[in-house]
Design a protein around this motif. Structure first.
Motif, PDB file in Angstrom:
ATOM      1  N   TYR A  69      49.609 -29.359  30.972  1.00  0.00           N
ATOM      2  CA  TYR A  69      48.207 -28.949  30.886  1.00  0.00           C
ATOM      3  C   TYR A  69      47.294 -30.126  31.205  1.00  0.00           C
ATOM      4  O   TYR A  69      46.226 -29.961  31.782  1.00  0.00           O
ATOM      5  N   SER A  70      47.735 -31.307  30.794  1.00  0.00           N
ATOM      6  CA  SER A  70      46.897 -32.510  30.924  1.00  0.00           C
ATOM      7  C   SER A  70      47.794 -33.731  30.864  1.00  0.00           C
ATOM      8  O   SER A  70      48.913 -33.659  30.348  1.00  0.00           O
ATOM      9  N   ARG A  72      46.840 -36.247  29.136  1.00  0.00           N
ATOM     10  CA  ARG A  72      46.540 -36.838  27.826  1.00  0.00           C
ATOM     11  C   ARG A  72      47.663 -36.556  26.831  1.00  0.00           C
ATOM     12  O   ARG A  72      48.077 -35.416  26.673  1.00  0.00           O
ATOM     13  N   TYR A  75      47.609 -33.681  24.343  1.00  0.00           N
ATOM     14  CA  TYR A  75      47.803 -32.309  24.839  1.00  0.00           C
ATOM     15  C   TYR A  75      49.235 -32.057  25.301  1.00  0.00           C
ATOM     16  O   TYR A  75      49.490 -31.055  25.977  1.00  0.00           O
ATOM     17  N   THR A  77      51.849 -30.910  24.066  1.00  0.00           N
ATOM     18  CA  THR A  77      52.575 -29.685  23.684  1.00  0.00           C
ATOM     19  C   THR A  77      51.843 -28.416  24.125  1.00  0.00           C
ATOM     20  O   THR A  77      52.109 -27.329  23.626  1.00  0.00           O
ATOM     21  N   ILE A  78      50.902 -28.576  25.065  1.00  0.00           N
ATOM     22  CA  ILE A  78      50.270 -27.409  25.689  1.00  0.00           C
ATOM     23  C   ILE A  78      50.878 -27.212  27.072  1.00  0.00           C
ATOM     24  O   ILE A  78      50.991 -28.163  27.849  1.00  0.00           O
ATOM     25  N   ASP A  80      50.679 -25.162  30.773  1.00  0.00           N
ATOM     26  CA  ASP A  80      49.844 -24.399  31.708  1.00  0.00           C
ATOM     27  C   ASP A  80      50.828 -23.524  32.487  1.00  0.00           C
ATOM     28  O   ASP A  80      51.653 -24.039  33.234  1.00  0.00           O
ATOM     29  N   LYS A 113      51.424 -24.260  22.444  1.00  0.00           N
ATOM     30  CA  LYS A 113      50.465 -23.346  23.075  1.00  0.00           C
ATOM     31  C   LYS A 113      50.781 -23.186  24.558  1.00  0.00           C
ATOM     32  O   LYS A 113      51.182 -24.135  25.223  1.00  0.00           O
ATOM     33  N   THR A 115      48.691 -21.690  28.012  1.00  0.00           N
ATOM     34  CA  THR A 115      47.368 -21.278  28.471  1.00  0.00           C
ATOM     35  C   THR A 115      47.373 -21.152  29.993  1.00  0.00           C
ATOM     36  O   THR A 115      48.183 -21.792  30.677  1.00  0.00           O
ATOM     37  N   GLU A 157      45.089 -17.769  26.148  1.00  0.00           N
ATOM     38  CA  GLU A 157      45.955 -18.687  25.410  1.00  0.00           C
ATOM     39  C   GLU A 157      46.732 -17.932  24.351  1.00  0.00           C
ATOM     40  O   GLU A 157      46.292 -16.880  23.874  1.00  0.00           O
TER      41      GLU A 157
END
Ligand SMILES: CC(C)(COP(=O)(O)OP(=O)(O)OC[C@H]1O[C@@H](n2cnc3c(N)ncnc32)[C@H](O)[C@@H]1OP(=O)(O)O)[C@@H](O)C(=O)NCCC(=O)NCCS
Length: 165
Positions: A69-70, A72, A75, A77-78, A80, A113, A115, A157
């Motif tokens: 996702y990023s 960073r 983030y 554990t997010i 995309d 998550k 998204t 999400e």
């Protein structure tokens, strides 16, 4: 529910064909350039989860995958994600099977998550995501151009660790 399994680089020919159909349809993604099997095989090597759904004869007819996702650290554990079904197999539950399998695979690898952004007029994808428990976070207006035309997208999400604090 159709059978699913983790994707491997050997699935690249089928996944590439299905992904390029989705790109050509101009309803699924801002990606406009078709992908090569080598590019897809590289992505299927991981580390991000990817799954395929199979028809009754064991042929790959859908896939879902997640990417970063990023950059960073906060983030990390997010995911995309994207979900794509072969044109001839749409509307028969393969998208739901693939997306649910991806949610399970992502949860198992510790992600919290998933998204994505869905074109506002992609009714099938919005229904699919709602059915799988995603919520629509909001509408981005004129988020990017596809073939020179501004497109609005809905961010969706799902929390994979719902219930944990
Ligand atoms: C979007 C997509 C992944 C959905 O997968 P699918 O296998 O066709 O969908 P399913 O059969 O699992 O159905 C899931 C839900 O979508 C609905 N749906 C399916 N096709 C639909 C259509 N053309 N219009 C409206 N709703 C549709 C189904 O009715 C079902 O909802 P319900 O149970 O609430 O009725 C698939 O159509 C596809 O690959 N489209 C092109 C690529 C794409 O848009 N990917 C998503 C990028 S965000």
């Amino acid at each position: 529910m159709p059978a699913t399994r983790a994707a491997t680089p050997d699935d690249a020919p089928a996944v590439t064909r299905i992904y390029n159909e989705g790109i050509a349809d101009r309803i699924a993604t801002f990606e406009a350039r078709e992908r090569t099997e080598d590019e897809v095989a590289e992505r299927l090597r991981g580390p991000h989860p990817a799954v395929v759904a199979l028809d009754e004869r064991g042929k790959v007819v859908a896939f879902a995958w997640s990417g970063p996702y990023s950059t960073r650290e906060a983030y990390a554990t997010i995911g995309d994600h994207g979900v794509y079904v072969a044109r001839e197999a749409r509307g028969r539950g393969y998208g739901e099977a693939a997306l649910r399998a991806l949610m399970n695979a992502a949860r198992e690898t510790g992600m919290h998550k998933l998204t994505s952004r869905v074109f506002v007029d992609n009714a099938a994808s919005r229904r699919l995501h709602a059915r799988c428990g995603f919520r629509e976070v909001g509408l981005h207006r004129r988020h990017a151009r596809l073939d020179g035309e501004w497109r609005d997208v809905v961010t969706v999400e799902v929390l994979l660790d719902e219930g944990e604090d």
